[in-house]
Design a protein around this motif. Structure first.
Motif, PDB file in Angstrom:
ATOM      1  N   UNK A 185       3.435  10.381  -7.166  1.00  0.00           N
ATOM      2  CA  UNK A 185       4.272  10.738  -8.316  1.00  0.00           C
ATOM      3  C   UNK A 185       3.444  10.911  -9.590  1.00  0.00           C
ATOM      4  N   UNK A 186       2.124  10.695  -9.502  1.00  0.00           N
ATOM      5  CA  UNK A 186       1.262  10.875 -10.660  1.00  0.00           C
ATOM      6  C   UNK A 186       1.092   9.634 -11.520  1.00  0.00           C
ATOM      7  N   UNK A 187       1.520   8.477 -11.023  1.00  0.00           N
ATOM      8  CA  UNK A 187       1.405   7.223 -11.763  1.00  0.00           C
ATOM      9  C   UNK A 187       0.299   6.380 -11.148  1.00  0.00           C
ATOM     10  N   UNK A 188      -0.551   5.831 -12.004  1.00  0.00           N
ATOM     11  CA  UNK A 188      -1.627   4.962 -11.528  1.00  0.00           C
ATOM     12  C   UNK A 188      -1.043   3.573 -11.262  1.00  0.00           C
ATOM     13  N   UNK A 189      -1.108   3.072 -10.011  1.00  0.00           N
ATOM     14  CA  UNK A 189      -0.536   1.755  -9.700  1.00  0.00           C
ATOM     15  C   UNK A 189      -1.187   0.625 -10.501  1.00  0.00           C
ATOM     16  N   UNK A 190      -2.461   0.769 -10.808  1.00  0.00           N
ATOM     17  CA  UNK A 190      -3.159  -0.252 -11.589  1.00  0.00           C
ATOM     18  C   UNK A 190      -2.592  -0.314 -13.009  1.00  0.00           C
ATOM     19  N   UNK A 191      -2.368   0.848 -13.615  1.00  0.00           N
ATOM     20  CA  UNK A 191      -1.796   0.888 -14.961  1.00  0.00           C
ATOM     21  C   UNK A 191      -0.377   0.338 -14.967  1.00  0.00           C
ATOM     22  N   UNK A 192       0.385   0.638 -13.921  1.00  0.00           N
ATOM     23  CA  UNK A 192       1.755   0.122 -13.832  1.00  0.00           C
ATOM     24  C   UNK A 192       1.737  -1.402 -13.739  1.00  0.00           C
ATOM     25  N   UNK A 193       0.821  -1.939 -12.951  1.00  0.00           N
ATOM     26  CA  UNK A 193       0.704  -3.396 -12.814  1.00  0.00           C
ATOM     27  C   UNK A 193       0.348  -4.033 -14.158  1.00  0.00           C
ATOM     28  N   UNK A 227       0.834  -1.204   0.000  1.00  0.00           N
ATOM     29  CA  UNK A 227       0.000   0.000   0.000  1.00  0.00           C
ATOM     30  C   UNK A 227       0.870   1.255   0.000  1.00  0.00           C
ATOM     31  N   UNK A 228       1.953   1.252   0.776  1.00  0.00           N
ATOM     32  CA  UNK A 228       2.859   2.404   0.802  1.00  0.00           C
ATOM     33  C   UNK A 228       3.480   2.628  -0.573  1.00  0.00           C
ATOM     34  N   UNK A 229       3.876   1.552  -1.244  1.00  0.00           N
ATOM     35  CA  UNK A 229       4.461   1.667  -2.581  1.00  0.00           C
ATOM     36  C   UNK A 229       3.432   2.239  -3.562  1.00  0.00           C
ATOM     37  N   UNK A 230       2.197   1.762  -3.478  1.00  0.00           N
ATOM     38  CA  UNK A 230       1.139   2.271  -4.350  1.00  0.00           C
ATOM     39  C   UNK A 230       0.879   3.747  -4.073  1.00  0.00           C
ATOM     40  N   UNK A 231       0.908   4.141  -2.811  1.00  0.00           N
ATOM     41  CA  UNK A 231       0.698   5.556  -2.463  1.00  0.00           C
ATOM     42  C   UNK A 231       1.823   6.427  -3.020  1.00  0.00           C
ATOM     43  N   UNK A 232       3.061   5.893  -2.998  1.00  0.00           N
ATOM     44  CA  UNK A 232       4.186   6.642  -3.573  1.00  0.00           C
ATOM     45  C   UNK A 232       3.978   6.841  -5.081  1.00  0.00           C
TER      46      UNK A 232
END
Length: 117
Positions: A83-91, A74-79
């Motif tokens: 930074x303006x990056x969607x964690x879902x899109x990155x995954x 969760x902390x990584x996703x919040x970072x």
């Protein structure tokens, strides 16, 4: 004024029994454990907002993903969100790269099948 809840503990999670009326156990800052997903397992979820849209990210199932690891994810996703990056899109991009790598590897080393008579 809203009373603050104590942080979630591993003991509290282990003490949840089938039939518990609660649907989720909240840890704070958008992280919660969704109870009895898929017939018995509990699923970690993180709610976040990016570009004005509310989204939910799955972080794994309990007990495979423990409380400490869920908090780290969760902390990584919040970072990423900060930074303006969607964690879902990155995954999704990471998974697509893995599929492409497997396909490229399969093309380099095709499996030979014995001739059929």
């Amino acid at each position: 004024m809203i009373a603050s809840l104590p942080p979630l503990s591993d003991t509290a999670i282990r003490n949840v029994k089938p039939g518990d009326p609660r649907k989720r156990l909240t840890d704070g800052k958008g992280l919660y454990l969704l109870l009895f997903v898929k017939g018995g397992s509990h699923g970690w979820r993180l709610d976040y907002t990016i570009n004005g849209r509310r989204k939910t990210l799955s972080l794994g199932t309990y007990p495979d993903t423990g409380l400490k690891l869920a908090r780290e994810k969760a902390d990584e996703a919040r970072r990423l969100v900060a930074a303006g990056t969607d964690p879902s899109d990155k995954r999704k991009a990471t998974k697509a790269q893995a599929v492409q790598a497997r396909q490229a590897e399969a093309m380099r080393h095709p499996v030979s099948t014995p001739p059929q008579f």
